[in-house]
Design a protein around this motif. Sequence first.
Motif, PDB file in Angstrom:
ATOM      1  N   GLN A 145      74.860  85.280  56.485  1.00  0.00           N
ATOM      2  CA  GLN A 145      74.190  85.158  55.238  1.00  0.00           C
ATOM      3  C   GLN A 145      73.038  84.487  55.534  1.00  0.00           C
ATOM      4  O   GLN A 145      72.465  83.451  55.708  1.00  0.00           O
ATOM      5  CB  GLN A 145      75.180  84.474  54.169  1.00  0.00           C
ATOM      6  CG  GLN A 145      76.761  84.795  53.745  1.00  0.00           C
ATOM      7  CD  GLN A 145      77.244  86.538  53.011  1.00  0.00           C
ATOM      8  OE1 GLN A 145      75.934  86.437  52.446  1.00  0.00           O
ATOM      9  NE2 GLN A 145      77.234  86.462  53.616  1.00  0.00           N
ATOM     10  N   LEU A 146      72.028  84.708  54.608  1.00  0.00           N
ATOM     11  CA  LEU A 146      70.689  84.173  54.426  1.00  0.00           C
ATOM     12  C   LEU A 146      70.629  83.445  53.326  1.00  0.00           C
ATOM     13  O   LEU A 146      70.950  84.375  52.692  1.00  0.00           O
ATOM     14  CB  LEU A 146      69.539  85.142  54.898  1.00  0.00           C
ATOM     15  CG  LEU A 146      70.205  86.149  56.129  1.00  0.00           C
ATOM     16  CD1 LEU A 146      68.935  87.568  56.186  1.00  0.00           C
ATOM     17  CD2 LEU A 146      70.021  85.746  57.239  1.00  0.00           C
ATOM     18  N   GLY A 147      70.085  82.201  53.849  1.00  0.00           N
ATOM     19  CA  GLY A 147      69.395  81.461  53.048  1.00  0.00           C
ATOM     20  C   GLY A 147      68.315  81.413  52.693  1.00  0.00           C
ATOM     21  O   GLY A 147      67.076  82.482  53.418  1.00  0.00           O
ATOM     22  N   SER A 148      67.161  80.478  52.230  1.00  0.00           N
ATOM     23  CA  SER A 148      66.106  80.653  51.596  1.00  0.00           C
ATOM     24  C   SER A 148      64.851  80.367  52.781  1.00  0.00           C
ATOM     25  O   SER A 148      65.364  80.175  53.854  1.00  0.00           O
ATOM     26  CB  SER A 148      65.474  79.599  50.631  1.00  0.00           C
ATOM     27  OG  SER A 148      66.297  78.693  51.082  1.00  0.00           O
ATOM     28  N   ARG A 149      62.981  80.745  52.471  1.00  0.00           N
ATOM     29  CA  ARG A 149      62.659  80.144  53.673  1.00  0.00           C
ATOM     30  C   ARG A 149      62.252  78.598  54.034  1.00  0.00           C
ATOM     31  O   ARG A 149      63.003  78.164  53.454  1.00  0.00           O
ATOM     32  CB  ARG A 149      61.175  81.068  52.802  1.00  0.00           C
ATOM     33  CG  ARG A 149      60.333  79.851  53.828  1.00  0.00           C
ATOM     34  CD  ARG A 149      58.600  80.669  53.343  1.00  0.00           C
ATOM     35  NE  ARG A 149      58.401  82.301  53.382  1.00  0.00           N
ATOM     36  CZ  ARG A 149      57.853  82.797  52.984  1.00  0.00           C
ATOM     37  NH1 ARG A 149      56.831  82.200  51.976  1.00  0.00           N
ATOM     38  NH2 ARG A 149      57.589  84.562  53.409  1.00  0.00           N
ATOM     39  N   THR A 150      62.891  78.540  55.492  1.00  0.00           N
ATOM     40  CA  THR A 150      62.337  77.172  55.606  1.00  0.00           C
ATOM     41  C   THR A 150      60.956  76.394  55.909  1.00  0.00           C
ATOM     42  O   THR A 150      60.385  77.541  55.260  1.00  0.00           O
ATOM     43  CB  THR A 150      62.862  76.899  57.475  1.00  0.00           C
ATOM     44  OG1 THR A 150      62.556  77.986  58.011  1.00  0.00           O
ATOM     45  CG2 THR A 150      64.606  77.112  57.446  1.00  0.00           C
ATOM     46  N   ALA A 151      61.591  75.212  56.047  1.00  0.00           N
ATOM     47  CA  ALA A 151      59.697  74.680  56.146  1.00  0.00           C
ATOM     48  C   ALA A 151      59.446  75.014  56.687  1.00  0.00           C
ATOM     49  O   ALA A 151      57.799  75.367  57.006  1.00  0.00           O
ATOM     50  CB  ALA A 151      60.075  72.850  56.237  1.00  0.00           C
TER      51      ALA A 151
END
Length: 204
Positions: A97-103
């Motif tokens: 499961q993929l989340g949002s773009r990291t810093a």
Amino acid sequence: MASRTWTFSGRILGVGTTSGVRLVVGQWDDSPLGAFADVMVERADGHRILLAPSAEVRDFVAATYAFDELRVEPVQVSRADAGVMKVRTPSLELTAQLGSRTAIGWLLSAVPSRLAASPALATVTDPVARVVLRGVRTRGSAGQGRREYYGATDVRAVTAVTARLDGADLGTLAQVDPPARFGFSSTPRRPGLTEVVTTVVSRR
């Protein structure tokens, strides 16, 4: 001495599991070997396995990285656009499961893609990567006298994973710790999906 260069464009999924197994999936949209996907597995006991879709891919990857076992079998990887990445081989079933773009992903996305993917920038950023991201290098010596450069252009977080290897449940998501030992560099400790251009140079 003449040199030869291979360029691979795609993405690398790096995850750890609570069983101690770490997995690195390469999904390559454009490469000298065509479009393909492969999987590098390091078990908790340190045994390193390559899952490659063809003998040609097996031979190239095994000449660049280190493994204890090589398996040639179909490797199917779904696109990650819907927020889920699925990997299927006769040996492995993995869903991330993929989340949002990291810093770091936001930082990389601000760099022009041609510059971000260049070996020159990988050379400059390598000392920083060594300090900031444990186990990660952006350039180094590969097998067979080759040099390798990683040019990352974006990173998304992985928020959950389910996986089975050779029929055994690998547990839930964990950090990639200890770093995977396939070559001079590991994926970041934090599980993620990295858009990357990999350049391999041979002077033999």
